[in-house]
Design an enzyme around this catalytic site. Structure first.
Site, PDB file in Angstrom:
ATOM      1  N   HIS A 251      24.359 -31.753  23.997  1.00  0.00           N
ATOM      2  CA  HIS A 251      23.677 -31.281  25.206  1.00  0.00           C
ATOM      3  C   HIS A 251      22.701 -30.183  24.796  1.00  0.00           C
ATOM      4  CE1 HIS A 251      23.039 -29.719  29.270  1.00  0.00           C
ATOM      5  NE2 HIS A 251      23.511 -30.875  29.683  1.00  0.00           N
ATOM      6  N   GLU A 306      28.376 -37.439  30.569  1.00  0.00           N
ATOM      7  CA  GLU A 306      28.237 -38.905  30.669  1.00  0.00           C
ATOM      8  C   GLU A 306      29.438 -39.672  30.164  1.00  0.00           C
ATOM      9  OE1 GLU A 306      24.051 -38.511  31.868  1.00  0.00           O
ATOM     10  OE2 GLU A 306      26.033 -39.095  32.543  1.00  0.00           O
TER      11      GLU A 306
HETATM   12  C1  SDX Z   1      22.311 -35.244  30.548  1.00  0.00           C
HETATM   13  O1  SDX Z   1      19.759 -30.998  30.631  1.00  0.00           O
HETATM   14  C2  SDX Z   1      20.732 -31.382  31.398  1.00  0.00           C
HETATM   15  O2  SDX Z   1      21.320 -30.580  32.106  1.00  0.00           O
HETATM   16  C3  SDX Z   1      21.022 -32.867  31.347  1.00  0.00           C
HETATM   17  C4  SDX Z   1      22.270 -33.300  32.123  1.00  0.00           C
HETATM   18  C5  SDX Z   1      22.102 -33.112  33.610  1.00  0.00           C
HETATM   19  O3  SDX Z   1      23.100 -32.965  34.309  1.00  0.00           O
HETATM   20  O4  SDX Z   1      20.932 -33.245  34.078  1.00  0.00           O
HETATM   21  O5  SDX Z   1      23.383 -32.576  31.664  1.00  0.00           O
HETATM   22  C6  SDX Z   1      22.535 -34.793  31.934  1.00  0.00           C
HETATM   23  O6  SDX Z   1      21.209 -35.615  30.244  1.00  0.00           O
HETATM   24  C7  SDX Z   1      23.426 -35.192  29.551  1.00  0.00           C
HETATM   25  C8  SDX Z   1      23.012 -35.743  28.150  1.00  0.00           C
HETATM   26  C9  SDX Z   1      23.119 -37.271  28.183  1.00  0.00           C
HETATM   27  N1  SDX Z   1      22.538 -37.819  26.957  1.00  0.00           N
HETATM   28  C10 SDX Z   1      23.345 -38.312  25.958  1.00  0.00           C
HETATM   29  O7  SDX Z   1      24.572 -38.281  25.946  1.00  0.00           O
HETATM   30  C11 SDX Z   1      22.548 -38.912  24.803  1.00  0.00           C
HETATM   31  C12 SDX Z   1      23.120 -38.435  23.484  1.00  0.00           C
HETATM   32  N2  SDX Z   1      22.829 -36.990  23.344  1.00  0.00           N
HETATM   33  C13 SDX Z   1      21.694 -36.596  22.592  1.00  0.00           C
HETATM   34  O8  SDX Z   1      20.641 -37.468  22.469  1.00  0.00           O
HETATM   35  C14 SDX Z   1      21.362 -35.111  22.621  1.00  0.00           C
HETATM   36  O9  SDX Z   1      22.539 -34.432  22.460  1.00  0.00           O
HETATM   37  C15 SDX Z   1      20.600 -34.553  23.813  1.00  0.00           C
HETATM   38  C16 SDX Z   1      19.327 -35.278  24.044  1.00  0.00           C
HETATM   39  C17 SDX Z   1      21.437 -34.599  25.034  1.00  0.00           C
HETATM   40  C18 SDX Z   1      20.275 -33.092  23.498  1.00  0.00           C
HETATM   41  O10 SDX Z   1      19.589 -33.095  22.326  1.00  0.00           O
HETATM   42  P1  SDX Z   1      18.697 -31.851  21.823  1.00  0.00           P
HETATM   43  O11 SDX Z   1      19.138 -30.581  22.442  1.00  0.00           O
HETATM   44  O12 SDX Z   1      17.264 -32.211  21.945  1.00  0.00           O
HETATM   45  O13 SDX Z   1      19.116 -31.736  20.329  1.00  0.00           O
HETATM   46  P2  SDX Z   1      18.443 -32.554  19.151  1.00  0.00           P
HETATM   47  O14 SDX Z   1      18.080 -33.928  19.609  1.00  0.00           O
HETATM   48  O15 SDX Z   1      17.387 -31.681  18.564  1.00  0.00           O
HETATM   49  O16 SDX Z   1      19.664 -32.710  18.111  1.00  0.00           O
HETATM   50  C19 SDX Z   1      20.065 -31.592  17.338  1.00  0.00           C
HETATM   51  C20 SDX Z   1      20.879 -32.171  16.193  1.00  0.00           C
HETATM   52  C21 SDX Z   1      20.174 -33.331  15.484  1.00  0.00           C
HETATM   53  O17 SDX Z   1      20.669 -33.396  14.156  1.00  0.00           O
HETATM   54  P3  SDX Z   1      19.956 -32.489  12.984  1.00  0.00           P
HETATM   55  O18 SDX Z   1      18.527 -32.229  13.403  1.00  0.00           O
HETATM   56  O19 SDX Z   1      20.781 -31.230  12.928  1.00  0.00           O
HETATM   57  O20 SDX Z   1      20.077 -33.360  11.784  1.00  0.00           O
HETATM   58  O21 SDX Z   1      22.109 -32.719  16.704  1.00  0.00           O
HETATM   59  C22 SDX Z   1      22.129 -34.125  16.491  1.00  0.00           C
HETATM   60  C23 SDX Z   1      20.707 -34.544  16.196  1.00  0.00           C
HETATM   61  O22 SDX Z   1      20.703 -35.703  15.380  1.00  0.00           O
HETATM   62  N3  SDX Z   1      22.640 -34.743  17.726  1.00  0.00           N
HETATM   63  C24 SDX Z   1      23.394 -35.833  17.744  1.00  0.00           C
HETATM   64  C25 SDX Z   1      23.690 -36.051  19.100  1.00  0.00           C
HETATM   65  N4  SDX Z   1      23.105 -35.104  19.839  1.00  0.00           N
HETATM   66  C26 SDX Z   1      22.442 -34.294  18.986  1.00  0.00           C
HETATM   67  N5  SDX Z   1      23.816 -36.645  16.752  1.00  0.00           N
HETATM   68  C27 SDX Z   1      24.588 -37.694  17.152  1.00  0.00           C
HETATM   69  N6  SDX Z   1      24.937 -37.973  18.422  1.00  0.00           N
HETATM   70  C28 SDX Z   1      24.495 -37.181  19.418  1.00  0.00           C
HETATM   71  N7  SDX Z   1      24.822 -37.453  20.672  1.00  0.00           N
END
Ligand code: SDX
Length: 364
Positions: A251, A306
């Site tokens: 998140h 989720e």
């Molecule tokens: C919602 O903002 C809100 O409030 C949203 C929400 C709401 O109520 O409106 O809470 C609802 O959108 C919840 C999130 C639902 N999405 C998912 O479950 C999809 C999977 N999650 C990710 O894609 C991710 O965690 C995000 C998009 C939710 C947040 O990502 P960020 O903050 O942009 O972080 P990032 O993409 O820059 O990742 C940081 C690191 C990366 O690795 P490195 O750069 O350190 O190598 O963390 C890793 C990413 O690869 N990472 C994950 C991951 N989430 C982040 N790796 C594997 N699986 C994941 N789910």
């Protein structure tokens, strides 16, 4: 006012883009407050109609005194648009079809427009899901509670109290959540004075993405592909090796467990036919958290809203393809309240950008 230089690649992380009285997401403490009430005061104790009244109070001069009755009337009114559900829309995903039907509603800024927009995701999703299954739409019953009527319109028969309470808990839990991507999109559109309908269409479109509201459907696909707890580690490691994101984890704001995860897990427990599925999901969740800790020790990747949303909506017999539509059924209250808040005090949202493209060959 000096422009704060942001290159935009960090998704505006940590940038304060609005002041709001609607909700606070405390990512460090894992706490959600909605208009002065903590989530645990609301989830499982409040109907969706009550959270609508809480979010809307002070933002509509013409807010109806009887919110449940007004929402029931609005369901009946928007149901007239279901006749536009033609074969062209039946081939689309449920959220695309629901968005198209919502776009047919008259735009505007008053409570009447707002209540139709509150009703739209619910009425249109139920009709689209039934039509795509070859079944006729079921007209709303304005006298029922919103959650109970949603399940009745979806299935064509009354739901149990436990099921209606579980859906109410979900809709309340996701009703508002600070300046998430879809709410920010809604505020930007509202700030141009385009109308609440336009703002809600922007919210629906942003919510559709798998990084935001599109995650719960893929959670079911993940659970079904894993199949048994003993397969969890191998499947998860292969997914991460491919560079895939685990849906339902991580998140932008929460650096600890999303408080909504346990609120929804509790609601799944009310639907007692799900215990085996719940235990399996808990085993997959534990494996995912352990592997994310191993692979990304410097990131705090926790379960988000989720993961247990997927189990809850599956238990309520929504098809996974419509899970994001159900998210919209709840979040539309937040989009509308934020849009009205933006109109009340905000200016046109128009940030700056820094040009890093080529300069003209000769001086102009
Ligand atoms: C919602 O903002 C809100 O409030 C949203 C929400 C709401 O109520 O409106 O809470 C609802 O959108 C919840 C999130 C639902 N999405 C998912 O479950 C999809 C999977 N999650 C990710 O894609 C991710 O965690 C995000 C998009 C939710 C947040 O990502 P960020 O903050 O942009 O972080 P990032 O993409 O820059 O990742 C940081 C690191 C990366 O690795 P490195 O750069 O350190 O190598 O963390 C890793 C990413 O690869 N990472 C994950 C991951 N989430 C982040 N790796 C594997 N699986 C994941 N789910």
């Amino acid at each position: 006012m000096t422009a704060q230089l942001i290159d935009g690649s960090d998704g505006l992380e940590g940038v304060v883009a609005a002041q709001t009285v609607l909700s606070e997401v405390d990512g460090a403490a894992g706490r959600l407050i909605i208009r002065g009430h903590s989530l645990d005061e609301l989830a499982g104790r409040t109907r969706y109609e009550d959270i609508v009244a809480l979010l809307f109070t002070g933002f509509f001069e013409d807010l109806p005194a009887d919110v449940p009755a007004a929402l029931g009337r609005a369901r009946v009114e928007v149901f007239q648009e279901v006749s536009a559900l033609d074969t062209g829309l039946l081939d689309r995903t449920p959220i695309e079809a629901m968005r198209a039907l919502t776009a047919r509603l008259a735009d505007g800024d008053d409570a009447e427009v707002a209540f139709r927009l509150l009703a739209a995701p619910a009425v249109f999703t139920a009709a689209v899901v039934r039509a795509q299954a070859g079944e006729a739409p079921v007209a709303p019953d304005p006298a029922m509670g919103h959650a109970a009527d949603i399940l009745r319109m979806l299935r064509g028969r009354p739901a149990s109290k436990a099921e209606a309470d579980a859906l109410d808990t979900y809709l309340v839990t996701v009703a508002d959540h600070g300046l998430n991507a879809s709410t920010f999109a809604a505020r930007v559109v509202a700030s141009t004075r385009a109308g609440l309908g336009s703002a809600v269409l922007a919210g629906i479109s942003a919510l559709k993405g798998p990084l935001h509201g599109g995650a719960p459907g893929p959670v079911i696909e993940m659970l079904d592909e894993i199949g048994t707890p003993s397969n969890a580690r191998a499947w998860i490691e292969a997914a991460l090796d491919r560079g895939d994101r685990l849906m339902g984890f991580g998140h932008r704001v929460y650096k600890v467990r999303d408080p909504r995860a346990d609120a929804l897990k509790a609601a799944v427990r009310w639907l007692d036919a799900r215990q085996g599925r719940l235990e399996f999901a808990e085993a997959v969740e534990a494996a995912a958290l352990a592997i994310l800790r191993e692979r990304k020790p410097n990131r705090s990747l926790q379960t988000n809203v989720e993961f247990y949303t997927a189990l809850l909506l599956e238990a309520l017999a929504f098809p996974p393809s419509a899970f994001t539509c159900v998210f919209a059924m709840g979040r539309v209250a937040g989009w509308l309240a934020h849009s009205r808040e933006q109109l009340a005090g905000g200016r046109l949202i128009r940030p700056a950008s820094v040009y890093v493209g080529p300069t003209p060959k000769k001086a102009a």
